[in-house]
Design a protein around this motif. Structure first.
Motif, PDB file in Angstrom:
ATOM      1  N   PHE A   3       0.841  -1.195   0.000  1.00 27.91           N
ATOM      2  CA  PHE A   3       0.000   0.000   0.000  1.00 27.91           C
ATOM      3  C   PHE A   3       0.882   1.252   0.000  1.00 27.91           C
ATOM      4  CE2 PHE A   3      -2.507  -3.322   2.035  1.00 27.91           C
ATOM      5  CZ  PHE A   3      -3.704  -3.223   1.350  1.00 27.91           C
ATOM      6  N   VAL A   4       0.462   2.249  -0.768  1.00 28.80           N
ATOM      7  CA  VAL A   4       1.226   3.505  -0.823  1.00 28.80           C
ATOM      8  C   VAL A   4       0.286   4.705  -0.746  1.00 28.80           C
ATOM      9  CG1 VAL A   4       3.132   2.548  -2.193  1.00 28.80           C
ATOM     10  CG2 VAL A   4       1.155   3.559  -3.362  1.00 28.80           C
ATOM     11  N   THR A   5       0.869   5.814  -0.306  1.00 29.03           N
ATOM     12  CA  THR A   5       0.223   7.118  -0.429  1.00 29.03           C
ATOM     13  C   THR A   5       0.983   7.871  -1.514  1.00 29.03           C
ATOM     14  OG1 THR A   5      -0.340   7.119   1.931  1.00 29.03           O
ATOM     15  CG2 THR A   5      -0.401   9.245   0.796  1.00 29.03           C
ATOM     16  N   GLU A 155      -3.426 -11.150  13.426  1.00 33.62           N
ATOM     17  CA  GLU A 155      -4.674 -10.678  12.813  1.00 33.62           C
ATOM     18  C   GLU A 155      -4.952  -9.200  13.080  1.00 33.62           C
ATOM     19  OE1 GLU A 155      -8.470 -12.063  14.964  1.00 33.62           O
ATOM     20  OE2 GLU A 155      -6.988 -13.605  15.482  1.00 33.62           O
ATOM     21  N   TYR A 156      -4.143  -8.578  13.967  1.00 32.76           N
ATOM     22  CA  TYR A 156      -4.311  -7.150  14.254  1.00 32.76           C
ATOM     23  C   TYR A 156      -3.300  -6.280  13.513  1.00 32.76           C
ATOM     24  CZ  TYR A 156      -7.613  -8.601  17.748  1.00 32.76           C
ATOM     25  OH  TYR A 156      -8.713  -9.140  18.357  1.00 32.76           O
ATOM     26  N   ILE A 157      -2.421  -6.907  12.741  1.00 36.15           N
ATOM     27  CA  ILE A 157      -1.374  -6.148  12.054  1.00 36.15           C
ATOM     28  C   ILE A 157      -1.812  -5.876  10.617  1.00 36.15           C
ATOM     29  CG2 ILE A 157       1.027  -6.146  11.282  1.00 36.15           C
ATOM     30  CD1 ILE A 157       1.602  -8.105  13.631  1.00 36.15           C
ATOM     31  N   PHE A 158      -1.905  -4.588  10.265  1.00 38.55           N
ATOM     32  CA  PHE A 158      -2.208  -4.214   8.885  1.00 38.55           C
ATOM     33  C   PHE A 158      -0.997  -4.474   8.001  1.00 38.55           C
ATOM     34  CE2 PHE A 158      -2.172  -0.731   5.641  1.00 38.55           C
ATOM     35  CZ  PHE A 158      -3.268  -1.157   4.899  1.00 38.55           C
ATOM     36  N   PRO A 192       8.879   3.139   1.870  1.00 38.92           N
ATOM     37  CA  PRO A 192       8.104   3.787   0.813  1.00 38.92           C
ATOM     38  C   PRO A 192       6.671   3.274   0.706  1.00 38.92           C
ATOM     39  CG  PRO A 192       9.476   2.067  -0.108  1.00 38.92           C
ATOM     40  CD  PRO A 192       9.786   2.111   1.355  1.00 38.92           C
ATOM     41  N   CYS A 193       6.373   2.163   1.419  1.00 43.81           N
ATOM     42  CA  CYS A 193       5.053   1.541   1.314  1.00 43.81           C
ATOM     43  C   CYS A 193       4.760   0.854   2.641  1.00 43.81           C
ATOM     44  CB  CYS A 193       5.042   0.502   0.184  1.00 43.81           C
ATOM     45  SG  CYS A 193       6.157  -0.887   0.497  1.00 43.81           S
ATOM     46  N   ILE A 194       3.559   0.314   2.756  1.00 40.53           N
ATOM     47  CA  ILE A 194       3.230  -0.596   3.856  1.00 40.53           C
ATOM     48  C   ILE A 194       2.953  -1.956   3.229  1.00 40.53           C
ATOM     49  CG2 ILE A 194       1.658  -1.117   5.754  1.00 40.53           C
ATOM     50  CD1 ILE A 194       1.020   1.895   5.908  1.00 40.53           C
ATOM     51  N   VAL A 195       3.742  -2.937   3.615  1.00 39.08           N
ATOM     52  CA  VAL A 195       3.540  -4.295   3.095  1.00 39.08           C
ATOM     53  C   VAL A 195       2.540  -5.000   3.991  1.00 39.08           C
ATOM     54  CG1 VAL A 195       4.646  -6.490   2.569  1.00 39.08           C
ATOM     55  CG2 VAL A 195       5.910  -4.364   2.259  1.00 39.08           C
ATOM     56  N   ALA A 197       0.473  -7.775   6.016  1.00 40.82           N
ATOM     57  CA  ALA A 197       1.095  -8.766   6.904  1.00 40.82           C
ATOM     58  C   ALA A 197       0.698 -10.199   6.589  1.00 40.82           C
ATOM     59  CB  ALA A 197       0.725  -8.437   8.349  1.00 40.82           C
ATOM     60  N   GLU A 198      -0.156 -10.406   5.572  1.00 38.88           N
ATOM     61  CA  GLU A 198      -0.719 -11.759   5.425  1.00 38.88           C
ATOM     62  C   GLU A 198       0.341 -12.817   5.152  1.00 38.88           C
ATOM     63  OE1 GLU A 198      -0.881  -9.614   2.988  1.00 38.88           O
ATOM     64  OE2 GLU A 198      -0.693 -10.631   1.070  1.00 38.88           O
ATOM     65  N   LYS A 199       1.423 -12.444   4.481  1.00 38.63           N
ATOM     66  CA  LYS A 199       2.466 -13.441   4.205  1.00 38.63           C
ATOM     67  C   LYS A 199       3.555 -13.429   5.273  1.00 38.63           C
ATOM     68  CE  LYS A 199       2.103 -13.932  -0.792  1.00 38.63           C
ATOM     69  NZ  LYS A 199       2.300 -12.997  -1.894  1.00 38.63           N
ATOM     70  N   LEU A 200       3.826 -12.246   5.829  1.00 38.13           N
ATOM     71  CA  LEU A 200       4.947 -12.121   6.765  1.00 38.13           C
ATOM     72  C   LEU A 200       4.584 -12.571   8.173  1.00 38.13           C
ATOM     73  CD1 LEU A 200       6.285  -8.643   5.589  1.00 38.13           C
ATOM     74  CD2 LEU A 200       7.322 -10.874   5.178  1.00 38.13           C
ATOM     75  N   GLY A 201       3.294 -12.566   8.499  1.00 35.48           N
ATOM     76  CA  GLY A 201       2.884 -12.954   9.844  1.00 35.48           C
ATOM     77  C   GLY A 201       3.308 -11.927  10.871  1.00 35.48           C
ATOM     78  N   ALA A 202       3.325 -12.345  12.152  1.00 33.02           N
ATOM     79  CA  ALA A 202       3.611 -11.408  13.235  1.00 33.02           C
ATOM     80  C   ALA A 202       5.073 -11.419  13.647  1.00 33.02           C
ATOM     81  CB  ALA A 202       2.736 -11.737  14.443  1.00 33.02           C
ATOM     82  N   MET A 203       5.864 -12.337  13.088  1.00 31.29           N
ATOM     83  CA  MET A 203       7.280 -12.395  13.459  1.00 31.29           C
ATOM     84  C   MET A 203       8.146 -12.425  12.203  1.00 31.29           C
ATOM     85  SD  MET A 203       7.163 -14.925  16.758  1.00 31.29           S
ATOM     86  CE  MET A 203       8.902 -14.785  17.044  1.00 31.29           C
ATOM     87  N   PRO A 204       8.128 -11.335  11.439  1.00 30.76           N
ATOM     88  CA  PRO A 204       8.886 -11.335  10.187  1.00 30.76           C
ATOM     89  C   PRO A 204      10.394 -11.376  10.451  1.00 30.76           C
ATOM     90  CG  PRO A 204       8.063  -9.144  10.654  1.00 30.76           C
ATOM     91  CD  PRO A 204       7.480 -10.058  11.707  1.00 30.76           C
ATOM     92  N   GLU A 205      11.101 -12.123   9.654  1.00 33.30           N
ATOM     93  CA  GLU A 205      12.568 -12.198   9.762  1.00 33.30           C
ATOM     94  C   GLU A 205      13.141 -11.560   8.505  1.00 33.30           C
ATOM     95  OE1 GLU A 205      13.905 -16.123  10.715  1.00 33.30           O
ATOM     96  OE2 GLU A 205      12.722 -16.171  12.578  1.00 33.30           O
TER      97      GLU A 205
END
Ligand code: MG
Length: 289
Positions: A3-5, A155-158, A192-195, A197-205
């Motif tokens: 997502f971008v603005t 599930e709370y992370i955009f 530059p964007c918001i990625v 979270a559906e693929k990265l989950g809550a503990m992205p490495e």
């Protein structure tokens, strides 16, 4: 999904990058009414839009990216000393950082308006003699979180973004806490964007790096955080509601100027270019004015 603005012909809008990351699909093409990132987060309510075939796209070369979330509704929640190597370098550099470990260090960072990718950072050299950089993984909350258990945090992370937690070291040490020295105008580039979270989950490495004038200064991975994102969301939401659109800066790894030996310490000066990178999110580059 990224997502971008953006700003197109002087008008601000939001959208998603196409798969090739060469253009933006405006929110209206996705059947959404949102004009700002805050509105988009509220409208999606934790879900993701579908992208129909044949939608109109805006070439990135014809528009300008703005900060990913230019005006968060509230101050950013920050983690201090959340990478062990940075906690050690900061404690070595100044006793004000010598906090008891064992619990997370939280503080707030005010921003009037986040700086866009490519935007200029005012160094405030009239009051700041020790300007520093801190690349950080930013977490954007997608729906109101209250009493959320760590196991349910995802599930709370955009999504995730890059934040440069620009810091005036002389102010944050002089005033014995970090609020003022990290809250000057322009001290918060986001993008530059918001990625999502559906693929990265809550503990992205994710590999996380910062360069100054092309020189690698910070180089780590987000798995090196002391307090991970599910822990942070559980702990904070047990006492305070994390509203949709809340931004959390999760701390920086070692390699900031403060952590250098005093004889070789290089704080930022006018004209310096800071390039923050996080794997899978992109590059956030800004120059000091
Ligand atoms: Mg920081």
């Amino acid at each position: 999904m990224k997502f971008v603005t953006y700003i197109n012909d002087g008008e601000s809008g939001v959208g998603v990058l196409n798969a090739a990351e060469t253009s933006v699909i405006p929110a209206a093409e996705l059947g959404l009414e949102a004009k700002t990132m805050n509105e988009l987060i509220d409208e999606l309510r934790g879900g993701l839009p579908t992208v129909p075939a044949g939608v109109k796209e805006l070439a990135l070369s014809d528009i300008k990216l703005d900060a990913a979330i230019p005006e968060p509704k509230q101050d950013i929640i920050c983690l201090g000393l959340n990478y062990r190597d940075h906690a050690e370098e900061a404690t070595r550099a100044d006793a004000v950082f010598d906090v008891q470990r064992g619990d997370a260090v939280y503080f707030a960072k005010r921003l009037q308006r986040a700086v866009a990718p490519g935007g200029i950072i005012d160094g405030h050299f009239d009051i700041c003699d020790s300007l520093d950089y801190e690349v950080e993984l930013g977490v954007v909350i997608g729906k109101d979180a209250k009493n959320v258990k760590a196991a349910d945090a995802a599930e709370y992370i955009f999504g995730y973004t890059i934040i440069n937690d620009v810091s005036a070291r002389n102010l944050q040490t002089r005033h014995k806490q970090w609020y003022f020295g990290k809250s000057l105008d322009d001290f918060t580039p986001i993008g530059p964007c918001i990625v999502s979270a559906e693929k990265l989950g809550a503990m992205p490495e994710l590999d996380i790096r910062c360069y100054v004038n092309g020189e690698l200064r910070q180089n780590s991975n987000t798995r090196m955080m002391i307090f991970d994102i599910p822990y942070i969301i559980e702990e904070l939401s047990a006492g305070m509601t994390l509203k949709a659109g809340t931004v959390i800066a999760t701390g920086t790894p070692s390699g900031v100027a403060l952590g250098m030996e005093p004889s070789v310490r290089e704080y930022l000066k006018s004209g310096d270019v800071i390039r923050c990178e996080i794997e899978g999110i992109g590059v956030l580059e800004n120059a000091i004015g």
